[in-house]
Motif scaffolding. Sequence first.
Motif, mmCIF file in Angstrom:
data_model
loop_
_atom_site.group_PDB
_atom_site.id
_atom_site.type_symbol
_atom_site.label_atom_id
_atom_site.label_comp_id
_atom_site.label_asym_id
_atom_site.label_seq_id
_atom_site.Cartn_x
_atom_site.Cartn_y
_atom_site.Cartn_z
ATOM 1 N N PHE A 254 0.839 -1.209 0.000
ATOM 2 C CA PHE A 254 0.000 0.000 0.000
ATOM 3 C C PHE A 254 0.872 1.257 0.000
ATOM 4 N N ARG B 121 1.239 4.134 -2.979
ATOM 5 C CA ARG B 121 1.066 5.573 -2.691
ATOM 6 C C ARG B 121 2.308 6.354 -3.071
ATOM 7 N N MET C 276 -10.481 -0.888 -5.387
ATOM 8 C CA MET C 276 -11.187 -1.581 -4.307
ATOM 9 C C MET C 276 -12.693 -1.401 -4.440
ATOM 10 N N ARG D 145 -15.434 -5.519 -7.000
ATOM 11 C CA ARG D 145 -16.529 -6.366 -6.497
ATOM 12 C C ARG D 145 -17.854 -6.094 -7.198
ATOM 13 N N GLY E 7 -11.457 0.094 6.219
ATOM 14 C CA GLY E 7 -12.603 0.221 5.297
ATOM 15 C C GLY E 7 -12.336 1.098 4.098
ATOM 16 N N HIS F 53 -16.566 2.506 0.852
ATOM 17 C CA HIS F 53 -17.540 1.987 -0.118
ATOM 18 C C HIS F 53 -18.424 0.883 0.454
ATOM 19 N N ASP F 54 -17.896 0.052 1.351
ATOM 20 C CA ASP F 54 -18.721 -1.046 1.885
ATOM 21 C C ASP F 54 -19.844 -0.510 2.766
ATOM 22 N N ASP G 229 -9.553 3.756 8.871
ATOM 23 C CA ASP G 229 -8.393 3.427 8.016
ATOM 24 C C ASP G 229 -7.259 4.357 8.420
ATOM 25 N N LEU G 230 -6.113 4.195 7.796
ATOM 26 C CA LEU G 230 -4.963 5.054 8.105
ATOM 27 C C LEU G 230 -5.296 6.504 7.726
ATOM 28 N N VAL H 40 -5.513 7.573 4.069
ATOM 29 C CA VAL H 40 -6.647 7.060 3.295
ATOM 30 C C VAL H 40 -7.943 7.781 3.703
ATOM 31 N N ASP I 114 -5.057 3.006 13.205
ATOM 32 C CA ASP I 114 -4.092 1.983 12.792
ATOM 33 C C ASP I 114 -4.474 0.683 13.497
ATOM 34 N N PHE I 115 -4.807 -0.351 12.710
ATOM 35 C CA PHE I 115 -5.346 -1.561 13.333
ATOM 36 C C PHE I 115 -4.331 -2.387 14.127
ATOM 37 N N HIS I 116 -3.093 -1.907 14.192
ATOM 38 C CA HIS I 116 -2.129 -2.572 15.075
ATOM 39 C C HIS I 116 -2.215 -2.007 16.493
ATOM 40 N N HIS J 166 -13.037 -6.425 5.527
ATOM 41 C CA HIS J 166 -13.165 -6.943 4.166
ATOM 42 C C HIS J 166 -11.786 -6.898 3.499
ATOM 43 N N HIS K 207 -6.353 -11.236 4.517
ATOM 44 C CA HIS K 207 -5.614 -11.920 3.442
ATOM 45 C C HIS K 207 -4.329 -11.177 3.063
ATOM 46 N N TRP L 84 -2.130 -10.249 5.125
ATOM 47 C CA TRP L 84 -1.087 -10.425 6.134
ATOM 48 C C TRP L 84 -0.891 -11.896 6.476
HETATM 49 C C1 LIG Z 1 -7.110 -4.575 0.428
HETATM 50 S S1 LIG Z 1 -7.603 -3.033 1.063
HETATM 51 C C2 LIG Z 1 -9.275 -3.387 1.563
HETATM 52 C C3 LIG Z 1 -10.091 -2.155 1.704
HETATM 53 C C4 LIG Z 1 -11.566 -2.356 2.016
HETATM 54 N N1 LIG Z 1 -11.789 -3.107 3.218
HETATM 55 C C5 LIG Z 1 -12.234 -3.012 0.836
HETATM 56 O O1 LIG Z 1 -12.511 -4.213 0.881
HETATM 57 O O2 LIG Z 1 -12.468 -2.329 -0.146
HETATM 58 C C6 LIG Z 1 -6.747 -2.950 2.598
HETATM 59 C C7 LIG Z 1 -6.990 -1.689 3.389
HETATM 60 O O3 LIG Z 1 -6.262 -1.812 4.621
HETATM 61 C C8 LIG Z 1 -5.798 -0.511 4.944
HETATM 62 N N2 LIG Z 1 -4.698 -0.611 5.913
HETATM 63 C C9 LIG Z 1 -3.441 -1.067 5.690
HETATM 64 N N3 LIG Z 1 -2.728 -0.999 6.823
HETATM 65 C C10 LIG Z 1 -3.562 -0.498 7.778
HETATM 66 C C11 LIG Z 1 -3.405 -0.220 9.169
HETATM 67 N N4 LIG Z 1 -2.246 -0.443 9.800
HETATM 68 N N5 LIG Z 1 -4.474 0.269 9.844
HETATM 69 C C12 LIG Z 1 -5.663 0.496 9.201
HETATM 70 N N6 LIG Z 1 -5.870 0.237 7.902
HETATM 71 C C13 LIG Z 1 -4.821 -0.252 7.194
HETATM 72 C C14 LIG Z 1 -5.387 0.041 3.601
HETATM 73 O O4 LIG Z 1 -5.239 1.446 3.654
HETATM 74 C C15 LIG Z 1 -6.529 -0.425 2.712
HETATM 75 O O5 LIG Z 1 -7.562 0.509 2.668
#
Ligand SMILES: C[S@@+](CC[C@H](N)C(=O)[O-])C[C@H]1O[C@@H](n2cnc3c(N)ncnc32)[C@H](O)[C@@H]1O
Length: 420
Positions: free
Chosen positions: A199, A203, A215, A219, A255, A259-260, A279-280, A283, A300-302, A316, A320, A322
């Motif tokens: 990602f 960017r 993204m 779908r 997210g 869009h979802d 999201d970050l 984004v 940040d999801f960590h 969504h 996959h 990671w």
């Molecule tokens: C494959 S995309 C999926 C986006 C969305 N869920 C979809 O299905 O359209 C992965 C998403 O994870 C986000 N992402 C990556 N690292 C992240 C983090 N550390 N914390 C939050 N979001 C993160 C990216 O910015 C991206 O929008």
Amino acid sequence: MSSESCPVDFGIVTQPNDIGSVPNLIKELDAGLSSLSGGGNGARHEMLIKARTLTQALETPRETMIKHCWAQTGALAGLNFGIETGLWKLMAKNGDKPQRVEDLASKLTVDAVLLARLMRHLAAMGYLKEVGVNEYQTTNFTKAMSFPTVSGGYFSMTSATGASPLRFHEYSRKRGFKNPADAQDTALMYAYGTDLDTFSWQRSLGYGMHFNHHMGGYRQGRPPWMSADVYPVKERLFDGFEDSPNDALLVDIGGNIGHDLAEFREHHPSHPGRLIVQDLPVVIGQIKDLDPAIQRMEYDFHTEQPVKGARAYYMHSILHDWPDEVCQRILNRIKEAMKAGYSRLLINENVIPDTGVWWETSALDMVMLTLFSSRERTQSDWHNLLEDMVGLKIVKIWSAGNGVESLIEVELAGEEGSSG
Ligand SMILES: C[S@@+](CC[C@H](N)C(=O)[O-])C[C@H]1O[C@@H](n2cnc3c(N)ncnc32)[C@H](O)[C@@H]1O
């Protein structure tokens, strides 16, 4: 190559692959025609596979090789050029009439000789209709390329990351041909000499927004999980929803540009509670036209999940991206925030079947392999990750059909709660 070192007769290279199967395939295609009108995507997909088998039966190995090594890469050059210069938008605007290369080139201020060469190959590949000397009509495909949700993948996936699958063999050789599982050592990093993840890499090349569009686009036309024939949203989420000060209904983690959740609101306009897209910051900052009722949250999801006790956390196409160990850390942050007997975790991802995988699903697994050192997961992979590694419980896997992401419904395990 000498005949000793090659186990088959060289003659096969220039012979059709399976000419004997051609008459039957044509009969089967003909017989399938009647089911096309009422048979939905299933019937059409069956025809597509048969048509592909027919093409491969007629093609010689030499032709297949030229297609892979020259034709498809050359077509990508032309398609990308059309996005870059605005050709597809211009042709779509001009409509279905024949269009002269010279006129198009002058409108776009590009070299007419160059444009003619690129369009000639695209017509030879069937993406444009040649109607005269340097004169073409659009096809539905090239018209569709005027939408950012269709064109976005070309720069963000193919141009920005294309060297990763193409040089995967070298990366793999240097690592002893082992299945990669280290998010810090991906084939993308090897191919481009970067330590950025996919990602950040997209960017850094200016293709972040293109990826967001991709993204939103990939779908389209597939049944979304929130439709009544996949997941009973009212029974599983609305019934039992608690109106509380923190009345979060659905938190879309990673997210993207929302869009979802926008699609969720279209399907369920009178839903209770708040919808939150996380999201970050970079984004979230790119969100433009999102329904103001959807809350945007930089996250940040960590790190610790700030929204506690939501009715549902949703991801969504996140896990996959990671390897298992990273997913375990992401999932633990969600588990800590879930309320026992109430919160659900909804994972919208592929569940790879034991046999008969749809090509789009195996293709996405190749993206995961070559860009992320991760993978699309089978049912037993999901049980291993969610239950054995993280201690959650899979309530049910709701299928949307082969080739479409399932909805994996998860809750806290055992005595921690049962949200039945
Ligand atoms: C494959 S995309 C999926 C986006 C969305 N869920 C979809 O299905 O359209 C992965 C998403 O994870 C986000 N992402 C990556 N690292 C992240 C983090 N550390 N914390 C939050 N979001 C993160 C990216 O910015 C991206 O929008």
